[in-house]
Design a protein around this motif. Structure first.
Motif, PDB file in Angstrom:
ATOM      1  N   GLN A 194       3.161  -5.959   6.561  1.00  0.00           N
ATOM      2  CA  GLN A 194       3.995  -5.537   7.699  1.00  0.00           C
ATOM      3  C   GLN A 194       4.267  -6.643   8.701  1.00  0.00           C
ATOM      4  O   GLN A 194       5.035  -6.447   9.643  1.00  0.00           O
ATOM      5  CB  GLN A 194       3.340  -4.363   8.442  1.00  0.00           C
ATOM      6  N   ALA A 208       3.551 -10.320  14.701  1.00  0.00           N
ATOM      7  CA  ALA A 208       3.877  -9.429  15.826  1.00  0.00           C
ATOM      8  C   ALA A 208       2.750  -9.421  16.865  1.00  0.00           C
ATOM      9  O   ALA A 208       3.007  -9.492  18.076  1.00  0.00           O
ATOM     10  CB  ALA A 208       4.135  -8.022  15.309  1.00  0.00           C
ATOM     11  N   GLN A 235      11.281  -4.123   7.703  1.00  0.00           N
ATOM     12  CA  GLN A 235      10.640  -2.851   7.387  1.00  0.00           C
ATOM     13  C   GLN A 235      11.689  -1.802   7.011  1.00  0.00           C
ATOM     14  O   GLN A 235      11.507  -1.034   6.074  1.00  0.00           O
ATOM     15  CB  GLN A 235       9.829  -2.359   8.598  1.00  0.00           C
ATOM     16  N   ARG A 294       1.392   3.249  12.749  1.00  0.00           N
ATOM     17  CA  ARG A 294       0.563   3.289  13.954  1.00  0.00           C
ATOM     18  C   ARG A 294       0.107   1.921  14.432  1.00  0.00           C
ATOM     19  O   ARG A 294      -0.403   1.796  15.551  1.00  0.00           O
ATOM     20  CB  ARG A 294      -0.643   4.210  13.748  1.00  0.00           C
ATOM     21  N   ALA A 295       0.279   0.865  13.594  1.00  0.00           N
ATOM     22  CA  ALA A 295      -0.313  -0.423  13.962  1.00  0.00           C
ATOM     23  C   ALA A 295       0.277  -0.987  15.246  1.00  0.00           C
ATOM     24  O   ALA A 295      -0.460  -1.436  16.134  1.00  0.00           O
ATOM     25  CB  ALA A 295      -0.150  -1.422  12.823  1.00  0.00           C
ATOM     26  N   ALA A 296       1.598  -0.963  15.360  1.00  0.00           N
ATOM     27  CA  ALA A 296       2.218  -1.553  16.553  1.00  0.00           C
ATOM     28  C   ALA A 296       1.752  -0.798  17.795  1.00  0.00           C
ATOM     29  O   ALA A 296       1.286  -1.398  18.771  1.00  0.00           O
ATOM     30  CB  ALA A 296       3.740  -1.508  16.439  1.00  0.00           C
ATOM     31  N   GLN A 320      -0.699  -4.805   4.977  1.00  0.00           N
ATOM     32  CA  GLN A 320      -0.230  -4.778   3.584  1.00  0.00           C
ATOM     33  C   GLN A 320       1.101  -5.483   3.441  1.00  0.00           C
ATOM     34  O   GLN A 320       1.794  -5.313   2.452  1.00  0.00           O
ATOM     35  CB  GLN A 320      -0.070  -3.337   3.100  1.00  0.00           C
ATOM     36  N   THR A 337      10.352  -0.234  22.570  1.00  0.00           N
ATOM     37  CA  THR A 337      10.444  -1.679  22.792  1.00  0.00           C
ATOM     38  C   THR A 337      10.234  -2.396  21.465  1.00  0.00           C
ATOM     39  O   THR A 337       9.277  -2.104  20.743  1.00  0.00           O
ATOM     40  CB  THR A 337       9.324  -2.130  23.763  1.00  0.00           C
ATOM     41  N   ALA A 345       7.671   1.889  13.369  1.00  0.00           N
ATOM     42  CA  ALA A 345       8.891   1.562  12.622  1.00  0.00           C
ATOM     43  C   ALA A 345       8.675   1.480  11.115  1.00  0.00           C
ATOM     44  O   ALA A 345       9.631   1.381  10.363  1.00  0.00           O
ATOM     45  CB  ALA A 345       9.442   0.223  13.114  1.00  0.00           C
ATOM     46  N   GLY A 346       7.424   1.514  10.684  1.00  0.00           N
ATOM     47  CA  GLY A 346       7.124   1.124   9.311  1.00  0.00           C
ATOM     48  C   GLY A 346       7.569   2.084   8.217  1.00  0.00           C
ATOM     49  O   GLY A 346       7.657   1.706   7.062  1.00  0.00           O
ATOM     50  N   ILE A 402       9.017  -5.388  19.291  1.00  0.00           N
ATOM     51  CA  ILE A 402       8.211  -6.617  19.363  1.00  0.00           C
ATOM     52  C   ILE A 402       8.993  -7.717  18.653  1.00  0.00           C
ATOM     53  O   ILE A 402       9.201  -8.796  19.181  1.00  0.00           O
ATOM     54  CB  ILE A 402       6.839  -6.436  18.673  1.00  0.00           C
ATOM     55  N   ASN A 403       9.435  -7.423  17.424  1.00  0.00           N
ATOM     56  CA  ASN A 403      10.126  -8.427  16.626  1.00  0.00           C
ATOM     57  C   ASN A 403      11.224  -7.749  15.792  1.00  0.00           C
ATOM     58  O   ASN A 403      10.945  -7.131  14.767  1.00  0.00           O
ATOM     59  CB  ASN A 403       9.116  -9.125  15.704  1.00  0.00           C
ATOM     60  N   CYS A 463      12.803   2.387  17.931  1.00  0.00           N
ATOM     61  CA  CYS A 463      11.333   2.370  17.892  1.00  0.00           C
ATOM     62  C   CYS A 463      10.800   1.831  19.214  1.00  0.00           C
ATOM     63  O   CYS A 463       9.836   1.084  19.262  1.00  0.00           O
ATOM     64  CB  CYS A 463      10.809   1.584  16.692  1.00  0.00           C
ATOM     65  N   GLY A 473       0.847  -1.197   0.000  1.00  0.00           N
ATOM     66  CA  GLY A 473       0.000   0.000   0.000  1.00  0.00           C
ATOM     67  C   GLY A 473       0.876   1.238   0.000  1.00  0.00           C
ATOM     68  O   GLY A 473       0.740   2.102  -0.831  1.00  0.00           O
ATOM     69  N   PHE A 474       1.782   1.302   0.977  1.00  0.00           N
ATOM     70  CA  PHE A 474       2.742   2.405   1.108  1.00  0.00           C
ATOM     71  C   PHE A 474       2.066   3.765   1.133  1.00  0.00           C
ATOM     72  O   PHE A 474       2.623   4.762   0.691  1.00  0.00           O
ATOM     73  CB  PHE A 474       3.785   2.331  -0.022  1.00  0.00           C
ATOM     74  N   HIS A 527       1.869  -8.150  10.682  1.00  0.00           N
ATOM     75  CA  HIS A 527       1.040  -7.980  11.883  1.00  0.00           C
ATOM     76  C   HIS A 527       0.621  -9.307  12.503  1.00  0.00           C
ATOM     77  O   HIS A 527       0.528  -9.429  13.727  1.00  0.00           O
ATOM     78  CB  HIS A 527      -0.228  -7.171  11.552  1.00  0.00           C
TER      79      HIS A 527
HETATM   80  N1  MCN Z   1       7.150  -3.421  15.000  1.00  0.00           N
HETATM   81  C1  MCN Z   1       7.863  -4.068  15.997  1.00  0.00           C
HETATM   82  N2  MCN Z   1       8.313  -3.361  17.068  1.00  0.00           N
HETATM   83  C2  MCN Z   1       8.102  -2.028  17.163  1.00  0.00           C
HETATM   84  C3  MCN Z   1       7.413  -1.348  16.136  1.00  0.00           C
HETATM   85  C4  MCN Z   1       6.934  -2.084  15.056  1.00  0.00           C
HETATM   86  O1  MCN Z   1       8.082  -5.269  15.895  1.00  0.00           O
HETATM   87  N3  MCN Z   1       8.545  -1.352  18.213  1.00  0.00           N
HETATM   88  C5  MCN Z   1       6.581  -4.172  13.871  1.00  0.00           C
HETATM   89  C6  MCN Z   1       5.057  -4.110  13.913  1.00  0.00           C
HETATM   90  O2  MCN Z   1       4.513  -5.067  14.717  1.00  0.00           O
HETATM   91  C7  MCN Z   1       4.697  -4.291  12.455  1.00  0.00           C
HETATM   92  C8  MCN Z   1       5.841  -3.580  11.743  1.00  0.00           C
HETATM   93  O3  MCN Z   1       6.937  -3.551  12.659  1.00  0.00           O
HETATM   94  O4  MCN Z   1       4.664  -5.650  12.174  1.00  0.00           O
HETATM   95  C9  MCN Z   1       5.477  -2.138  11.337  1.00  0.00           C
HETATM   96  O5  MCN Z   1       4.860  -1.540  12.419  1.00  0.00           O
HETATM   97  P1  MCN Z   1       4.401  -0.018  12.508  1.00  0.00           P
HETATM   98  O6  MCN Z   1       5.575   0.850  12.609  1.00  0.00           O
HETATM   99  O7  MCN Z   1       3.372   0.079  13.549  1.00  0.00           O
HETATM  100  O8  MCN Z   1       3.780   0.303  11.066  1.00  0.00           O
HETATM  101  P2  MCN Z   1       2.348  -0.185  10.555  1.00  0.00           P
HETATM  102  O9  MCN Z   1       2.220  -1.602  10.834  1.00  0.00           O
HETATM  103  O10 MCN Z   1       1.316   0.781  10.985  1.00  0.00           O
HETATM  104  O11 MCN Z   1       2.531  -0.079   8.997  1.00  0.00           O
HETATM  105  C10 MCN Z   1       2.363   1.139   8.336  1.00  0.00           C
HETATM  106  C11 MCN Z   1       3.674   1.581   7.748  1.00  0.00           C
HETATM  107  C12 MCN Z   1       3.421   2.562   6.741  1.00  0.00           C
HETATM  108  S1  MCN Z   1       2.742   4.028   7.256  1.00  0.00           S
HETATM  109  C13 MCN Z   1       3.631   2.292   5.421  1.00  0.00           C
HETATM  110  S2  MCN Z   1       3.302   3.483   4.247  1.00  0.00           S
HETATM  111  C14 MCN Z   1       4.136   1.033   5.031  1.00  0.00           C
HETATM  112  C15 MCN Z   1       4.844   0.318   6.074  1.00  0.00           C
HETATM  113  O12 MCN Z   1       4.326   0.424   7.212  1.00  0.00           O
HETATM  114  N4  MCN Z   1       3.603   0.342   4.024  1.00  0.00           N
HETATM  115  C16 MCN Z   1       4.036  -0.948   3.826  1.00  0.00           C
HETATM  116  N5  MCN Z   1       5.445  -0.821   5.748  1.00  0.00           N
HETATM  117  C17 MCN Z   1       5.005  -1.543   4.686  1.00  0.00           C
HETATM  118  N6  MCN Z   1       5.448  -2.787   4.468  1.00  0.00           N
HETATM  119  C18 MCN Z   1       4.923  -3.501   3.452  1.00  0.00           C
HETATM  120  N7  MCN Z   1       5.389  -4.755   3.244  1.00  0.00           N
HETATM  121  N8  MCN Z   1       3.959  -3.012   2.634  1.00  0.00           N
HETATM  122  C19 MCN Z   1       3.507  -1.759   2.795  1.00  0.00           C
HETATM  123  O13 MCN Z   1       2.559  -1.288   2.012  1.00  0.00           O
END
Ligand code: MCN
Length: 793
Positions: free
Chosen positions: A494, A499, A685, A535-537, A492, A675, A749-750, A677-678, A673, A247-248, A496
């Motif tokens: 990530q 994690a 990412q 925001r997902a994490a 998309q 703590t 972190a994404g 998770i993984n 980022c 999605g990105f 989830h």
């Molecule tokens: N994570 C973790 N420990 C943390 C933070 C995050 O292990 N302290 C893990 C999370 O559990 C999650 C991943 O890292 O599995 C990304 O977490 P997070 O930073 O919360 O981002 P989101 O899951 O909300 O994903 C959105 C972010 C965005 S804004 C875009 S754009 C994006 C991205 O993630 N688009 C993606 N990564 C992508 N990766 C893929 N493969 N495809 C996309 O479209």
């Protein structure tokens, strides 16, 4: 004992399915659906004089053709402006199908629904449209010049002018011992997910119900849009997000016109309908980002400490503003990164152009802000003849400064811009160690002796992650002991499923393998916001942790009754509740799920198992009067404000003395980022983000001509980095500064991998070449031209 899963490098459970071709995407669903094709504007700016669909109607295999005239009710209104802002005085959104004018090449004008895509495409070609051409406004200089207007009723092409400040930047700059005036540009690019947009819908006349499957980042957003635009109750619409091939950011835009037109046609035709975007459509009718021109005035002391920083930038928002001012607001507020100028002023103009709309693309305004700030840091260092790291360190917010407010700036969510936690000096120590910063000059000398040109770059960033308003989690223990978890935001790629299962395994005390996670299904989770802004994490991770804690509490209460023990004497591990110190006294979570249901199986004391079906004692609820049946927990998490992740990238490049080819020798990332998770997922990412950033810095751009025609709307012409252009190894080091704002100390972190890439490459290329790099992306031919220019200086 259950092994602790948080922080473990657990391989992603979703990968086997996805990499063996067993993913199920929108195009794989609902066989037999009719297909929709879209007539898109070939002109960047024109009035629509007439549309003639006569020639289409008789075509064999065509079921319907729709133009604006066929839209009724709310569908005939412009699409929603998703994030209004008081400063956005001239916000504009497009119609689902163009009404009387088109404002970019690719804007939807009509759709045909046919037996298959071939017929639908042929039919689209037969629609005749008469246009009255208007002069297109292409690029920021043309928008600023305002000789022509995109929207006749928007003066000077300005959607908005916004200003924020603290202190008195101008006075501080005037009074500072040193001053610089700098100009930078960064060009348009876009997210290029492997799977484009795609939507399938089925209307069930008997149940009066709409089912939509769509490749989105927000199933609840699409649901709300479909319901309101089609005049249905929310409860009549289910939106399921199947696997999404990336999605990105582009799929957070909702609704896309096609996401409304497909359900509309499915309802009208009483037959499932689908739309699957092709690559050219993605280039010309999805969304772009990044394009900005920036002017900076900075005043600083002998150490390079900023006294005042004044930024003015022009943001190309394309033809419409469905996302309001979100991208330039993020640029303007997160530009400050880890630094603390005492005086700051930022103003931006968000300008209309006759090009594809601009909505958040991974990083969302931050890459531009970081680029401006980090280029400024390098310029200060060059001016003073100081080490680039030392100048950054002189400006860092210190660990003891947290929580740190950037004056009274307001963040994109309208709340005060307050950083919660971090340790930037330590991040810098790690970055220097990882890239061997101190050894670089010796390496440069060696390289120079061998006729090679090398350069090192560094760039810091801070990223507000985990924006609200809320996200939910639901944890349900099945009678088999399996645990089903759901959260409304979508995935998309990530990771989830992995994690979130790690979080539940630890919080509930169950084996990781017993946890199954479902995302993005409004039938399971009707209340949710979506996946964006990393925001997902933070959001769903926290909500799921709270939900698991609720389920755990309930399990302990039921177990205490069943085992005749005190709750405080119980522990849960591997899905079994035990009395501490008396391990023979135990009960499985699956059994507790049985007991939690008044219509329950009889409980056999001897075997501690549910044996036979029996109606529970109606006078005796499972635990106490307040408990609902079922062993489950749910909760919502709503943060008081964002949490700030941070990081530093460093790169060593080699530029070919003859051809100006830019080669990446080393790429290093230090990242915080909170703590983890993984770590394996986070590194994935970051790697993905850096690859995308390499594209944005060195290859990708949207090449519009003066007529607003995108000249490189295919993968033959739009250069994306292949595996051969992405560094073999991206070295990553983590720092964990837990956020005090959420239960697990998480930060996002994404997006981090892509945020400082343009800045860091500009820094390294400048270091290799010895002249300023002010425009990104940069190609070898542009670098070559700059060399010639500077040879003549
Ligand atoms: N994570 C973790 N420990 C943390 C933070 C995050 O292990 N302290 C893990 C999370 O559990 C999650 C991943 O890292 O599995 C990304 O977490 P997070 O930073 O919360 O981002 P989101 O899951 O909300 O994903 C959105 C972010 C965005 S804004 C875009 S754009 C994006 C991205 O993630 N688009 C993606 N990564 C992508 N990766 C893929 N493969 N495809 C996309 O479209």
């Amino acid at each position: 004992m259950t092994t602790k899963m948080m922080g473990e490098r657990v391989p992603r459970v979703e990968d086997d399915r996805l990499v063996t071709g067993n993913g199920r995407y929108s195009d794989d669903l609902v066989p037999g659906a009719l297909e929709m094709a879209v007539l898109r504007s070939p002109h960047a700016h024109a009035q629509i004089v007439s549309i003639d669909v006569e020639a289409v109607l008789d075509l064999h295999g065509v079921h319907a053709v729709y133009t604006y005239e066929d839209l009724t009710g709310a569908l005939a209104e412009p699409l929603p402006l998703l994030i209004p802002h008081p400063t956005l005085t001239h916000g504009r959104t497009q119609y689902t199908l163009a009404k009387d004018e088109v404002n970019y090449v690719g804007e939807a004008i009509a759709v045909v629904v046919a037996d298959n895509r071939y017929i639908a495409e042929d039919a689209v070609d037969r629609i005749e449209v008469e246009y009255k051409l208007l002069t297109p406004v292409v690029g920021i200089p043309a928008a600023r010049a305002a000789r022509d207007l995109v929207h006749a009723d928007v003066p000077a092409n300005k959607a908005a002018t916004m200003h924020q400040s603290f202190g008195d930047a101008d006075a501080a700059i005037d009074a500072a011992p040193h001053r610089l005036s700098l100009d930078f540009t960064i060009e348009r690019s876009a997210s290029m997910p492997l799977e484009g947009r795609g939507t399938v819908a089925r209307w069930d006349e008997d149940l009066n119900r709409m089912s939509v499957w769509t490749s989105t980042q927000t199933s609840t957003g699409v649901r709300a849009a479909v319901a309101s635009k089609l005049g249905l109750d929310l409860g009549q619409v289910d939106v399921v997000t199947p696997d999404v091939g990336g999605g990105f950011g582009v799929k957070i835009m909702h609704p896309w016109p096609e996401e409304l037109l497909v359900p509309m046609a499915a309802k009208a035709l009483r037959h499932p309908v689908k739309f699957i975007e092709d690559r050219r459509e993605h280039f010309i009718s999805a969304a772009h980002e990044r394009g900005q021109e920036q002017h900076i005035e900075v005043g600083f002391d002998d150490e390079g400490r900023m006294q005042g920083l004044s930024v003015y930038f022009w943001h190309d928002n394309g033809a419409y503003t469905p996302y309001g001012l979100i991208v330039p607001i993020i640029t303007s507020t997160q530009l400050l990164g880890p630094y603390k100028p005492p005086n700051y002023s930022v103003t931006f103009e968000s300008l209309y152009t006759n090009t594809v709309i601009v909505t958040p693309y991974r990083g969302a305004g931050r890459p531009q802000g970081v680029y401006a700030m980090e280029r400024t840091m390098d310029a200060i260092a060059a001016h003073l003849g100081k080490d680039r790291v030392a100048v950054r360190e002189a400006n860092f917010i210190q660990p003891e400064d947290f929580p740190y407010a950037q004056g009274d700036l307001l963040f994109q969510d309208g709340r005060p811009l307050i950083y919660d936690s971090g340790d930037y000096p330590e991040l810098m120590n790690k970055a220097k160690a990882l890239i061997d910063w101190e050894d670089f000059e010796a390496y440069r000398e060696e390289a120079r002796a061998a006729g090679r040109k090398v350069g090192i770059g560094i760039a810091c960033y801070v990223e507000g992650t985990g924006v609200g308003p809320y996200e939910g989690g639901h944890v349900h223990v099945e009678t088999t002991g399996k645990v089903k978890v759901s959260t409304g935001l979508t995935s998309q790629g990530q990771g989830h499923q992995t994690a979130f299962a790690q979080i539940v395994a630890d919080e509930l005390g169950v084996p990781f393998e017993s946890v199954e996670v479902v995302t993005g299904d409004t039938r399971r989770s009707p209340y949710s916001v979506g996946t964006f802004a990393s925001r997902a994490a933070v959001m769903s991770g926290s909500a799921i942790a709270l939900a698991a804690r609720n389920a755990r509490e309930k399990a302990l209460r039921i177990a205490a009754e069943a085992l005749e023990a005190d709750v405080d004497d119980l522990e849960i591990a591997d899905g079994i509740v035990r009395v501490k110190g008396a391990p023979q006294s135990q009960i499985e979570l699956g059994t507790l799920a049985v007991l939690s249901n008044p219509l329950r199986y009889a409980f056999d004391e001897a075997s501690s198992a549910a044996t036979q079906f029996a109606v529970g004692d109606p006078n005796k609820p499972p635990v106490d009067e307040d408990d609902e049946p079922g062993l489950e927990g749910k909760d919502y998490y709503s943060p008081m404000r964002c949490t700030f992740a941070s990081g530093i990238h460093a790169v060593i490049v080699e530029t070919d003395p003859e051809t100006a080819e830019i080669k990446i020798l080393r790429y290093a990332v230090v990242h915080d980022c909170g703590t983890l998770i993984n770590p394996k997922i986070v590194e994935g990412q970051i790697h993905g983000g850096v690859a995308q950033g390499v594209g944005g810095a060195l290859y990708e751009r949207m090449a519009y001509d003066e007529y607003g025609q995108l000249q490189n709307a295919s993968f033959m012409d739009f250069l994306m980095p292949y595996v051969t252009e992405v560094p073999d190894e991206i070295e990553v080091d983590h720092q964990e500064t837990p956020s005090p704002l959420n239960p697990l100390g998480l930060k996002g972190a994404g997006e981090a991998g892509v945020i400082p890439t343009s800045a860091v490459f500009a820094s390294a290329i400048e270091d290799a070449e010895g002249f300023p790099i002010t425009a990104m992306p940069i190609s070898p031919s542009e670098l070559y031209a700059l060399r010639l220019e500077h040879e003549h200086d």
